[in-house]
Write a protein that holds these residues in place. Structure first.
Motif, PDB file in Angstrom:
ATOM      1  N   VAL A 197      14.678 -13.673   3.511  1.00 24.51           N
ATOM      2  CA  VAL A 197      13.506 -13.173   2.799  1.00 24.51           C
ATOM      3  C   VAL A 197      12.686 -12.295   3.740  1.00 24.51           C
ATOM      4  N   ARG A 198      12.323 -11.098   3.273  1.00 27.93           N
ATOM      5  CA  ARG A 198      11.477 -10.188   4.035  1.00 27.93           C
ATOM      6  C   ARG A 198      10.208  -9.922   3.229  1.00 27.93           C
ATOM      7  N   LEU A 199       9.074 -10.069   3.875  1.00 28.11           N
ATOM      8  CA  LEU A 199       7.792  -9.929   3.192  1.00 28.11           C
ATOM      9  C   LEU A 199       6.905  -8.909   3.896  1.00 28.11           C
ATOM     10  N   ARG A 200       6.212  -8.138   3.110  1.00 29.56           N
ATOM     11  CA  ARG A 200       5.112  -7.308   3.599  1.00 29.56           C
ATOM     12  C   ARG A 200       3.891  -7.683   2.753  1.00 29.56           C
ATOM     13  N   ILE A 201       2.910  -8.272   3.393  1.00 28.23           N
ATOM     14  CA  ILE A 201       1.738  -8.796   2.689  1.00 28.23           C
ATOM     15  C   ILE A 201       0.500  -8.032   3.143  1.00 28.23           C
ATOM     16  N   PHE A 202      -0.239  -7.504   2.184  1.00 27.54           N
ATOM     17  CA  PHE A 202      -1.527  -6.872   2.459  1.00 27.54           C
ATOM     18  C   PHE A 202      -2.633  -7.813   1.998  1.00 27.54           C
ATOM     19  N   PHE A 203      -3.646  -7.992   2.858  1.00 29.42           N
ATOM     20  CA  PHE A 203      -4.770  -8.827   2.445  1.00 29.42           C
ATOM     21  C   PHE A 203      -6.069  -8.286   3.031  1.00 29.42           C
ATOM     22  N   TRP A 204      -7.159  -8.718   2.419  1.00 31.49           N
ATOM     23  CA  TRP A 204      -8.510  -8.290   2.795  1.00 31.49           C
ATOM     24  C   TRP A 204      -9.197  -9.425   3.542  1.00 31.49           C
ATOM     25  N   GLN A 205      -9.893  -9.091   4.605  1.00 33.22           N
ATOM     26  CA  GLN A 205     -10.662 -10.098   5.325  1.00 33.22           C
ATOM     27  C   GLN A 205     -11.763  -9.414   6.129  1.00 33.22           C
ATOM     28  N   ASP A 206     -13.010  -9.766   5.839  1.00 37.63           N
ATOM     29  CA  ASP A 206     -14.160  -9.317   6.632  1.00 37.63           C
ATOM     30  C   ASP A 206     -14.179  -7.808   6.885  1.00 37.63           C
ATOM     31  N   GLY A 207     -14.056  -7.035   5.820  1.00 40.89           N
ATOM     32  CA  GLY A 207     -14.169  -5.587   5.934  1.00 40.89           C
ATOM     33  C   GLY A 207     -12.937  -4.879   6.456  1.00 40.89           C
ATOM     34  N   MET A 208     -11.862  -5.617   6.625  1.00 42.25           N
ATOM     35  CA  MET A 208     -10.622  -5.046   7.160  1.00 42.25           C
ATOM     36  C   MET A 208      -9.483  -5.220   6.157  1.00 42.25           C
TER      37      MET A 208
ATOM     38  N   TYR B  65      -5.486  -5.811   6.188  1.00 41.30           N
ATOM     39  CA  TYR B  65      -4.420  -6.259   7.087  1.00 41.30           C
ATOM     40  C   TYR B  65      -3.064  -6.097   6.413  1.00 41.30           C
ATOM     41  N   ARG B  66      -2.078  -5.733   7.221  1.00 37.13           N
ATOM     42  CA  ARG B  66      -0.685  -5.702   6.770  1.00 37.13           C
ATOM     43  C   ARG B  66       0.108  -6.644   7.656  1.00 37.13           C
ATOM     44  N   TYR B  67       0.777  -7.575   7.023  1.00 39.00           N
ATOM     45  CA  TYR B  67       1.552  -8.575   7.757  1.00 39.00           C
ATOM     46  C   TYR B  67       3.020  -8.456   7.344  1.00 39.00           C
TER      47      TYR B  67
ATOM     48  N   SER C 151       4.824  -9.016  12.622  1.00 33.67           N
ATOM     49  CA  SER C 151       3.888  -8.024  13.152  1.00 33.67           C
ATOM     50  C   SER C 151       2.690  -7.936  12.224  1.00 33.67           C
ATOM     51  N   ILE C 152       1.517  -7.721  12.821  1.00 33.99           N
ATOM     52  CA  ILE C 152       0.275  -7.632  12.064  1.00 33.99           C
ATOM     53  C   ILE C 152      -0.437  -6.333  12.419  1.00 33.99           C
ATOM     54  N   TYR C 153      -0.901  -5.644  11.381  1.00 38.23           N
ATOM     55  CA  TYR C 153      -1.631  -4.390  11.550  1.00 38.23           C
ATOM     56  C   TYR C 153      -2.973  -4.508  10.833  1.00 38.23           C
ATOM     57  N   GLN C 154      -3.953  -3.777  11.326  1.00 39.03           N
ATOM     58  CA  GLN C 154      -5.253  -3.792  10.662  1.00 39.03           C
ATOM     59  C   GLN C 154      -5.870  -2.393  10.656  1.00 39.03           C
ATOM     60  N   LYS C 155      -6.734  -2.173   9.667  1.00 37.44           N
ATOM     61  CA  LYS C 155      -7.563  -0.967   9.667  1.00 37.44           C
ATOM     62  C   LYS C 155      -8.843  -1.263   8.912  1.00 37.44           C
ATOM     63  N   LYS C 156      -9.889  -0.589   9.303  1.00 38.09           N
ATOM     64  CA  LYS C 156     -11.188  -0.783   8.676  1.00 38.09           C
ATOM     65  C   LYS C 156     -11.182  -0.172   7.281  1.00 38.09           C
ATOM     66  N   TYR C 157     -11.827  -0.855   6.362  1.00 35.13           N
ATOM     67  CA  TYR C 157     -11.897  -0.363   4.990  1.00 35.13           C
ATOM     68  C   TYR C 157     -13.060   0.610   4.828  1.00 35.13           C
ATOM     69  N   TYR C 158     -12.767   1.756   4.212  1.00 36.83           N
ATOM     70  CA  TYR C 158     -13.793   2.729   3.846  1.00 36.83           C
ATOM     71  C   TYR C 158     -13.669   3.014   2.355  1.00 36.83           C
ATOM     72  N   LYS C 159     -14.793   2.973   1.650  1.00 40.49           N
ATOM     73  CA  LYS C 159     -14.739   3.190   0.202  1.00 40.49           C
ATOM     74  C   LYS C 159     -14.210   4.577  -0.143  1.00 40.49           C
ATOM     75  N   THR C 160     -14.420   5.530   0.746  1.00 49.87           N
ATOM     76  CA  THR C 160     -13.941   6.894   0.484  1.00 49.87           C
ATOM     77  C   THR C 160     -12.418   6.990   0.569  1.00 49.87           C
ATOM     78  N   LYS C 161     -11.785   5.948   1.135  1.00 52.35           N
ATOM     79  CA  LYS C 161     -10.332   5.956   1.265  1.00 52.35           C
ATOM     80  C   LYS C 161      -9.709   4.783   0.516  1.00 52.35           C
ATOM     81  N   VAL C 162     -10.367   4.391  -0.576  1.00 48.44           N
ATOM     82  CA  VAL C 162      -9.896   3.236  -1.329  1.00 48.44           C
ATOM     83  C   VAL C 162      -8.486   3.459  -1.876  1.00 48.44           C
TER      84      VAL C 162
END
Length: 372
Positions: free
Chosen positions: A89-100, A102-104, A124-135
């Protein structure tokens, strides 16, 4: 924390790269924002309700299982005691946490050393800050930064732990099978865990059985039931025969609904109509759509055969159609189907717009064989 999207390969009988996106994709009307969407950040909306439809063996339960798998990782940082295989099983999970955002990414495997638990490899875990202009770009590769040197964990523990830190209930799963006499023990355990007062249970039980005026736990296997004219102490085995299966399951389901709404975690229900009148199902859906009740942005996700329930959805992007060929396929109604808004979704279901009709010819073949 809020689950936003999952892309999965190798999970049960699903097609590879099955994609379930819980972020609103189509136009957001003021009515949708009031009822069918919940706002988790400025201009970022997920669904208050979402559903999977399809005929038998089309993958509806598998879709719910996949989401439950992801919620297990995000809530418990582990996957254990599941009824499906973990290997491959291979998973790519996106989730929201504290304004960020995340891609896991991870692969699952099974190791008998850990019992019936999944092990996590190639994480592997990646993160980026959320901006409403780039929703509209939150899932794009651009902007994601890989988090390195997170530390070491046992192989049966996900590295999501380093982001979320503390175990919590991300979602609860209610299946269509039932737990028999153990249901009552689960019921009161849930009430104790989520601090649900007994008067809520009294109110819930009156929905299903007006003859019962009170219901209390004596010990793990005995319960005091108050009727209009008498009080009885009954064992769980006696109680399971006295109450209908619908009442027994309904009590647990409604308490899980209350816990979900009061604590803001999501609720997954497989075959929501099983044992329940359509009116009760409609009532549960309405609770999640009512922002005065659903104040903490919980999401109800369910599978169903009740195609009439589709008419309760104004949107199409929170509906998925399940079908099967060699593999189970899950398609988003908004992305994959050209649906006329003026026609009831249930009517289109019956007209086989979604390729979900029962095989009439095979039914007639069976009838002819029985006649012979």
């Amino acid at each position: 924390m809020k689950l936003l999207r999952v892309i999965a390969s190798g999970f049960k009988n699903l097609q590879d790269n099955t994609d379930i996106n819980l972020v609103a994709q189509s136009k957001k009307t003021s009515e949708d924002k009031e009822y069918e969407l919940v706002n988790i950040a400025e201009e970022l909306y997920v669904y208050s309700t979402a559903a999977f439809i399809g005929k038998n063996a089309s993958g509806k339960t598998t879709a719910i299982d996949l989401l439950d798998c992801c919620y297990s990782i995000l809530g418990n940082f582990s996957i254990d005691n599941k009824h499906y295989a973990y290997d491959g099983v291979r998973l790519r999970i996106f989730f929201w946490q504290d304004g960020m955002i995340y891609r896991y990414d991870t692969e699952l495997s099974a190791d008998s050393t850990f019992g019936n638990k999944a092990t996590f490899v190639n994480q592997s875990i990646y993160q980026k800050k959320y901006y409403k202009t780039k929703v509209n770009e939150i899932f794009d590769d651009e902007g994601f930064v890989q988090l390195t040197e997170l530390g070491d964990l046992p192989e049966d523990t996900s590295k999501v732990f380093f982001i979320l830190k503390k175990k919590s209930t991300a979602a609860m799963y209610f299946d269509s099978i039932g737990d028999g006499a153990d249901t009552y023990q689960l019921l009161f355990k849930a009430m104790n865990t989520y601090k649900i007062p007994n008067d809520v249970l009294t109110n819930v039980i009156s929905i299903f059985d007006e003859t019962i005026k009170g219901f209390e736990k004596v010990d793990d296997h005995n319960y005091k039931v108050t009727f209009a004219n008498e009080i009885k102490t009954l064992s769980d085995k006696e109680l399971i025969y006295m109450l209908s299966s619908g009442t027994t399951k309904g009590l647990l389901l409604y308490i899980m609904v209350v816990a979900s709404l009061q604590n803001g975690f999501d609720l997954l229900i497989d075959e929501v109509e099983n044992h329940f009148h359509k009116t009760l199902v409609e009532n549960i859906i309405s609770l999640y759509k009512d922002k005065k009740v659903n104040r903490k942005n919980a999401t109800l996700v369910f599978s169903t055969h009740y195609c009439e329930l589709l008419d309760l959805f104004n949107r199409q992007d929170n509906l998925w159609v399940c079908s099967t060929d060699e593999k189970n396929c899950i398609e988003n109604m908004y992305q994959s189907y050209d649906i006329r808004s003026g026609i009831l979704k249930s009517k289109q279901f019956y007209n086989n717009t979604f390729r979900t009709a029962v095989n009439y010819e095979e039914m007639m073949n069976l009838k002819r064989k029985l006649m012979r």
